[in-house]
Design an enzyme around this catalytic site. Structure first.
Site, PDB file in Angstrom:
ATOM      1  N   ASP A  43       0.803  -1.227   0.000  1.00 32.74           N
ATOM      2  CA  ASP A  43       0.000   0.000   0.000  1.00 32.74           C
ATOM      3  C   ASP A  43       0.836   1.277   0.000  1.00 32.74           C
ATOM      4  O   ASP A  43       0.320   2.354  -0.288  1.00 32.74           O
ATOM      5  CB  ASP A  43      -0.912   0.019   1.241  1.00 32.74           C
ATOM      6  CG  ASP A  43      -2.076  -0.940   1.093  1.00 32.74           C
ATOM      7  OD1 ASP A  43      -2.329  -1.375  -0.050  1.00 32.74           O
ATOM      8  OD2 ASP A  43      -2.713  -1.271   2.115  1.00 32.74           O
ATOM      9  N   TRP A 171      25.766  19.571  36.775  1.00 31.54           N
ATOM     10  CA  TRP A 171      26.590  18.800  37.699  1.00 31.54           C
ATOM     11  C   TRP A 171      25.764  18.543  38.980  1.00 31.54           C
ATOM     12  O   TRP A 171      25.134  19.462  39.513  1.00 31.54           O
ATOM     13  CB  TRP A 171      27.879  19.561  38.046  1.00 31.54           C
ATOM     14  CG  TRP A 171      28.672  18.827  39.085  1.00 31.54           C
ATOM     15  CD1 TRP A 171      29.572  17.835  38.864  1.00 31.54           C
ATOM     16  CD2 TRP A 171      28.586  18.992  40.510  1.00 31.54           C
ATOM     17  NE1 TRP A 171      30.049  17.362  40.062  1.00 31.54           N
ATOM     18  CE2 TRP A 171      29.465  18.046  41.091  1.00 31.54           C
ATOM     19  CE3 TRP A 171      27.846  19.820  41.343  1.00 31.54           C
ATOM     20  CZ2 TRP A 171      29.637  17.933  42.468  1.00 31.54           C
ATOM     21  CZ3 TRP A 171      28.014  19.696  42.719  1.00 31.54           C
ATOM     22  CH2 TRP A 171      28.916  18.759  43.262  1.00 31.54           C
ATOM     23  N   ASP A 337      41.428  10.503  42.278  1.00 30.29           N
ATOM     24  CA  ASP A 337      42.358  11.619  42.071  1.00 30.29           C
ATOM     25  C   ASP A 337      43.386  11.738  43.213  1.00 30.29           C
ATOM     26  O   ASP A 337      43.111  11.344  44.340  1.00 30.29           O
ATOM     27  CB  ASP A 337      41.504  12.889  42.013  1.00 30.29           C
ATOM     28  CG  ASP A 337      42.196  14.038  41.325  1.00 30.29           C
ATOM     29  OD1 ASP A 337      43.399  13.948  41.090  1.00 30.29           O
ATOM     30  OD2 ASP A 337      41.505  15.035  41.045  1.00 30.29           O
ATOM     31  N   ASP A 448      38.382  10.620  33.389  1.00 35.37           N
ATOM     32  CA  ASP A 448      37.579  11.787  33.733  1.00 35.37           C
ATOM     33  C   ASP A 448      37.792  12.912  32.731  1.00 35.37           C
ATOM     34  O   ASP A 448      38.760  12.900  31.949  1.00 35.37           O
ATOM     35  CB  ASP A 448      37.948  12.248  35.153  1.00 35.37           C
ATOM     36  CG  ASP A 448      36.788  12.884  35.897  1.00 35.37           C
ATOM     37  OD1 ASP A 448      35.845  13.345  35.233  1.00 35.37           O
ATOM     38  OD2 ASP A 448      36.835  12.926  37.141  1.00 35.37           O
ATOM     39  N   ASP A 516      28.055  12.842  40.457  1.00 31.67           N
ATOM     40  CA  ASP A 516      28.750  12.974  41.742  1.00 31.67           C
ATOM     41  C   ASP A 516      27.753  13.082  42.889  1.00 31.67           C
ATOM     42  O   ASP A 516      28.141  13.030  44.054  1.00 31.67           O
ATOM     43  CB  ASP A 516      29.643  14.222  41.729  1.00 31.67           C
ATOM     44  CG  ASP A 516      30.975  13.946  41.042  1.00 31.67           C
ATOM     45  OD1 ASP A 516      31.378  12.776  40.975  1.00 31.67           O
ATOM     46  OD2 ASP A 516      31.605  14.903  40.555  1.00 31.67           O
TER      47      ASP A 516
HETATM   48  C1  GLA Z   1      35.247  14.635  39.133  1.00 33.17           C
HETATM   49  C2  GLA Z   1      34.540  13.308  39.266  1.00 33.17           C
HETATM   50  C3  GLA Z   1      34.641  12.818  40.667  1.00 33.17           C
HETATM   51  C4  GLA Z   1      36.095  12.710  41.083  1.00 33.17           C
HETATM   52  C5  GLA Z   1      36.777  14.053  40.889  1.00 33.17           C
HETATM   53  C6  GLA Z   1      38.274  13.962  41.124  1.00 33.17           C
HETATM   54  O1  GLA Z   1      34.570  15.644  39.799  1.00 33.17           O
HETATM   55  O2  GLA Z   1      33.199  13.416  38.859  1.00 33.17           O
HETATM   56  O3  GLA Z   1      34.002  11.563  40.795  1.00 33.17           O
HETATM   57  O4  GLA Z   1      36.732  11.726  40.323  1.00 33.17           O
HETATM   58  O5  GLA Z   1      36.582  14.559  39.578  1.00 33.17           O
HETATM   59  O6  GLA Z   1      38.910  15.172  41.004  1.00 33.17           O
END
Ligand code: GLA
Length: 696
Positions: A43, A171, A337, A448, A516
């Site tokens: 169709d 964020w 970190d 990251d 976060d």
């Molecule tokens: C970002 C990430 C966190 C952490 C920091 C380290 O903000 O989202 O989970 O790893 O960096 O500096």
């Protein structure tokens, strides 16, 4: 089974329940014919019923699969090219098609210039999802420059307005849903900072009269982690269409003689209800997007040190955390970190990826051996695309960061972005990560990316505006090279939380850090938005020491939230009481029993914490023999939550055993889905994990 039916310049892509129909009209234009529920394939026909006046033209009115700029077409187009002689218009005509299994390629050539455009479609068996992308090829001897190069244009059948869902996150508040009706004009979701970002998702959900279980739902997700644009419009003829692809903001792509370019892919589908949309997308990502061979391997329970020790990591405190992590059942210990260069806070060190000897006098090996001896794998945080001006790397190579000679390069979080389009920068990054993996038993990177790009000068490039695309491509390429050289290593995508969690990232990275914000209450909303078009397995969710900023909730509650993704733990375990450690241990052991269902099963979002005050999310395994449901509430009002809890996704004819509020029930699937179990749900910290098991 999916198939492609080619009939007299009408092409029908048949999926499990849908038809996607394309046609070629008498003038050789590509035409969009239909997308939606299956009809009789014989169709379908092209609509020639169009009118024209001096302002509204036929080209503007017809629905096309891919609109190019030129002639009397005035609406937003998918492609705009500039040829070497100054002509800025494209005139495409159909030249033929190729079919390879479930992949269809429709070929078009410019009527004068050496440009071919191929529209590609791929269907998969068992689902209603189609992959679309566009290939452009320069068959001439001079370069062609593109100002716009979208992946796909999608048109919906109804002339009534559609509502559009997307996210408006930031964020700490990723994936917060937005819902807008598009009655006229246009609507854009986009990113311009170099990553797909927190703000909007590179996707759309367009719907009419829909909820979790019913209604027309069209959706698409763009596989791209850089600047994207999703542009929806409803025109004067009441046609709603959407373009998706590389953002045309500060965009140029130069296609040299003989070169071709494949746009990023778009995964699009039509389903009945949002629930089916999410389940189809979840399956599709597991089978077709996640990097192989670990696409079907469950993710381990992870520990991450960030919220426990922030930048103050050292051998001693990490070993102490590792001991506690092993005790509660963690399988992968990730040091975040602070372990490298002069990194004592976020002012210095990025770029200097050598071990800080004050914090780790014997290198990383002491900690890694300890972690391994406790039966866990070891993972490490890195942020390879970045440099702090206070670093040896920057002092040696100030020209490696994006910059303009006469502009101040803005620092965000005290850092600059490396020019990832430079080959020397790419080699530096690949080598440093390769060396870390070669010299240490590292099984996991958390990659990251903590700032947007700015002052994007890239003098190394012939066409500097290509940096937006080339930056993203360089990240993908390095991740792929590392994995090819170090099989067994998996990599998490983090971008200040969920800022790079798109399906493009998930073609290379194995998972993403969702947010976060690990607050148990906020996470229910964040995870709901995330679950719409993203797979459960990829969604990393930790239980940390934060007990809820203004909204206290128990450790059990927070586990019940985090166990709805890929579970992790991130609190300072050395400060947890024995009782708390036991709660962690109990929940992690339970998670290991149910994680296959959570990470790979079908998700049914039955009650919504925002709308219903109660959250009920249920995951069901493939043969419907086992299911797990999470029932949570935090502050119900008016004593009204006396309600039967009805489940979903079960086999009507199977009988199941389940325990809720300490009562055990044995009921049929039909009963559990239609009658339900009557409950009182009260309090600020109500949490139940309900396992439903088939009685054999
Ligand atoms: C970002 C990430 C966190 C952490 C920091 C380290 O903000 O989202 O989970 O790893 O960096 O500096």
């Amino acid at each position: 089974m999916s198939k492609i039916i080619c009939r007299d310049k009408i092409f029908v892509i048949e999926t499990e329940n849908t038809h996607y129909v394309i046609g070629i009209d008498n003038e050789g234009f590509n035409r969009h014919v239909y997308w939606g529920k299956k009809c009789d394939v014989n169709d379908y026909e092209i609509d020639y019923n169009h009118g024209e006046n001096a302002h509204n033209t036929v080209l503007d009115e017809i629905t096309q699969e891919y609109t190019v700029f030129g002639s009397t077409m005035y609406r937003e187009c998918a492609l705009k090219a500039n040829f070497a002689d100054g002509c800025r218009e494209v005139d495409l005509k159909y030249t033929g098609y190729e079919q390879n299994g479930n992949t269809l390629s429709l070929n078009f050539s410019d009527t004068y210039y050496p440009l071919t455009v191929t529209l590609n479609y791929k269907a998969v068996d068992g689902l209603d999802i189609i992959t679309r992308w566009t290939t452009v090829k320069n068959t001439g001897s001079e370069s062609i420059s593109f100002e716009k190069l979208f992946s796909a244009e999608l048109t919906f059948p109804s002339k009534k307005p559609y509502r559009f869902k997307n996210t408006n996150g930031s964020w700490g508040g990723e994936f917060l849903e937005t819902d807008t009706e598009l009655k006229g004009g246009s609507l854009a979701f986009q990113s311009r900072g170099g990553v797909s970002g927190h703000n909007n998702s590179p996707s759309f959900i367009a719907y009419q009269n829909a909820d979790e279980k019913v209604g027309d739902v069209y959706f698409a997700s763009l596989a791209y982690s850089g600047n994207f644009k999703v542009s929806a419009s409803r025109d004067l003829y009441n046609t709603t269409r959407v373009l998706l692809g590389l953002n045309d903001f500060d965009f140029e792509y130069l296609l040299k003689a003989g070169e071709s370019f494949d746009t990023p892919k778009v995964f699009c589908g039509y389903t009945c209800g949002f629930g089916e949309m999410s389940r189809q997308m979840n399956k599709f990502v597991i089978d077709c997007i996640f990097p192989k061979p670990y696409n079907k391997t469950p993710l381990p329970v992870l520990y991450n040190s960030w919220e426990a020790t922030y930048f103050d990591v050292n051998s001693e405190n990490q070993c102490a955390l590792a001991e506690k992590a092993a005790e509660i059942g963690v399988e992968l210990f990730v040091m975040d970190d602070g372990w490298f260069g002069g990194r004592n806070d976020d002012n210095a060190g990025l770029g200097d990826w050598f071990v800080n000897k004050e914090k780790f006098p014997n290198g990383l090996s002491e900690l890694i051996e300890k972690v391994n001896s406790l039966g866990m794998d070891f993972g490490l945080w890195v942020e390879p695309e970045m440099v702090n001006p206070d670093s040896d790397l920057y002092r040696a190579h100030p020209d490696w960061a994006y910059h303009y000679p006469h502009r101040t390069a803005h620092e965000l979080r005290n850092q600059l972005v490396l020019n990832m389009t430079r080959e020397d920068v790419q080699e530096y990054i690949f080598n440093l990560l390769d060396t870390l993996l070669t010299e240490n038993n590292i099984k996991y990177f958390k990659w990251d990316m903590n700032r947007a790009l700015s002052e994007t000068g890239a003098e190394n490039l012939e066409v500097p505006k290509m940096l937006w695309y080339l930056h993203t491509k360089a990240v993908y390429d390095i991740v792929d090279r590392l994995k090819a050289k170090h099989p067994g290593v998996t990599i998490e995508s983090c971008c200040s939380g969920g800022g790079r969690s798109d399906l493009g990232a998930l073609q290379h990275f194995d998972m993403f850090w969702t947010s976060d914000n690990t607050d148990g209450i906020d996470r229910m909303t964040i995870q709901k938005g995330c679950s719409l078009l993203r797979p459960t397995k990829a969604m990393r969710a930790w239980v940390t020491g934060i007990e809820g900023i203004n909204k206290p909730c128990s450790l059990d509650f927070r586990f019940a939230v985090a166990m709805q993704g890929s579970l992790g733990v991130g609190g300072n375990l050395t400060k947890y009481s024995d009782e708390d450690l036991q709660i962690c241990k109990k929940n992690i052991a339970l998670y290991k029993e149910i994680r296959d269902i959570v990470q790979f099963g079908d998700l049914y979002r039955i009650l919504d914490i925002e709308k219903d005050e109660v959250l009920l999310n249920q995951y069901v395994n493939e043969d419907k023999s086992k299911s797990v449901a999470f029932l949570l509430a935090n502050g119900t009002r008016f004593y009204k939550k006396r309600m039967p809890i009805c489940f979903d996704g079960l086999d009507e004819n199977k009988r199941y055993r389940l325990t809720i509020q300490n009562n055990t029930y044995e009921k049929s699937g039909a009963y559990l889905m239609n009658v339900g179990i009557p409950l009182h749900i009260r309090g600020v910290d109500y949490n139940e994990i309900i396992i439903l098991e088939e009685i054999k």
